[in-house]
Design a protein around this motif. Sequence first.
Motif, short mmCIF file in Angstrom:
data_model
loop_
_atom_site.label_atom_id
_atom_site.label_comp_id
_atom_site.label_asym_id
_atom_site.label_seq_id
_atom_site.Cartn_x
_atom_site.Cartn_y
_atom_site.Cartn_z
N ARG A 76 0.83 -1.21 0.00
CA ARG A 76 0.00 0.00 0.00
C ARG A 76 0.86 1.26 0.00
NH1 ARG A 76 -5.40 -1.27 3.69
NH2 ARG A 76 -5.72 -3.41 2.93
N ILE A 77 2.00 1.21 0.69
CA ILE A 77 2.91 2.36 0.66
C ILE A 77 3.42 2.58 -0.75
CG2 ILE A 77 5.19 3.18 1.40
CD1 ILE A 77 4.70 1.87 4.10
N ARG A 78 3.87 1.50 -1.40
CA ARG A 78 4.46 1.64 -2.73
C ARG A 78 3.44 2.05 -3.79
NH1 ARG A 78 8.15 3.05 -1.05
NH2 ARG A 78 10.14 2.05 -0.63
N ALA A 79 2.17 1.86 -3.50
CA ALA A 79 1.13 2.29 -4.45
C ALA A 79 1.03 3.81 -4.51
CB ALA A 79 -0.22 1.70 -4.06
N VAL A 80 1.52 4.49 -3.46
CA VAL A 80 1.35 5.95 -3.41
C VAL A 80 2.63 6.71 -3.10
CG1 VAL A 80 -1.07 5.78 -2.74
CG2 VAL A 80 0.68 5.86 -0.97
N SER A 81 3.70 6.02 -2.69
CA SER A 81 4.88 6.74 -2.20
C SER A 81 6.16 5.96 -2.45
CB SER A 81 4.74 6.98 -0.68
OG SER A 81 5.93 7.52 -0.14
N ARG A 82 7.26 6.71 -2.58
CA ARG A 82 8.58 6.11 -2.70
C ARG A 82 9.40 6.31 -1.44
NH1 ARG A 82 10.59 7.73 -8.81
NH2 ARG A 82 8.73 7.04 -9.90
#
Length: 245
Positions: A76-82
């Motif tokens: 879920r983090i990688r879906a919106v943030s690096r």
Amino acid sequence: MNPADVPSESKPTLLIVDDDHELCAMLAEYLAPEGFLTLTAGTGPAGLEQLGRAAVDLVVLDVMLPELSGFEVLRRIRAVSRVPVIMLTARGEEVDRVVGLEMGADDYLAKPFSPRELVARIRAVLRRMPGEGQSASGLILWGPLRLDLRARRADIADRDLELTSAELRILELLVRADTRTVTRDELMTQALGRRLLPTDRSLDTHVSNLRRKLMKHTDRLALLSVRGSGYALTLAPARAPASQG
């Protein structure tokens, strides 16, 4: 200057997501004099909520979490943030480490670990992130590849490769070598910030992920394994347009 004396607005903010509250408290206490601000969360949803409302420079994420696993939180983090992510895994669980890196984690650390080792890993990952003072040399063009180090982005034909910080740093080192072989020791120390150990397969996993992403977007670049040495990039010439008639 002592790290603890750095103004708060200049200190990196870390988010620790772990259901071991004593560990979180101990790490927060240890990290403060090392120059870090620390937020903590005991579940995956709580960690995602913290990440959504605070400016976080790096996430320390446990694999074994209640409600949502660390892998699902990472997805879920990688879906919106690096934002850089260091995964905490159980000692000996190599499959967890490989899966975490393949899903976009920047590094991992096996439990139990020393706080000093965690600080070293955090600093190594943050050093890979470009600073405000980076010059125009942050833009590198090589064949069809465009690296924007300030934006932490690599793209081919305007398509983002979606690299992690480790993959971007490895690619930068290989591009700067310009088809020359970069040894595994060099990549390990300069990209991941630690010595190469026989049991550490993280470099191989990062390179494998990077190779897969390059192959998905172009057939002009090849990331080669040089037996007994390291890795090198090769660049094929652009194809001439097909003649008409």
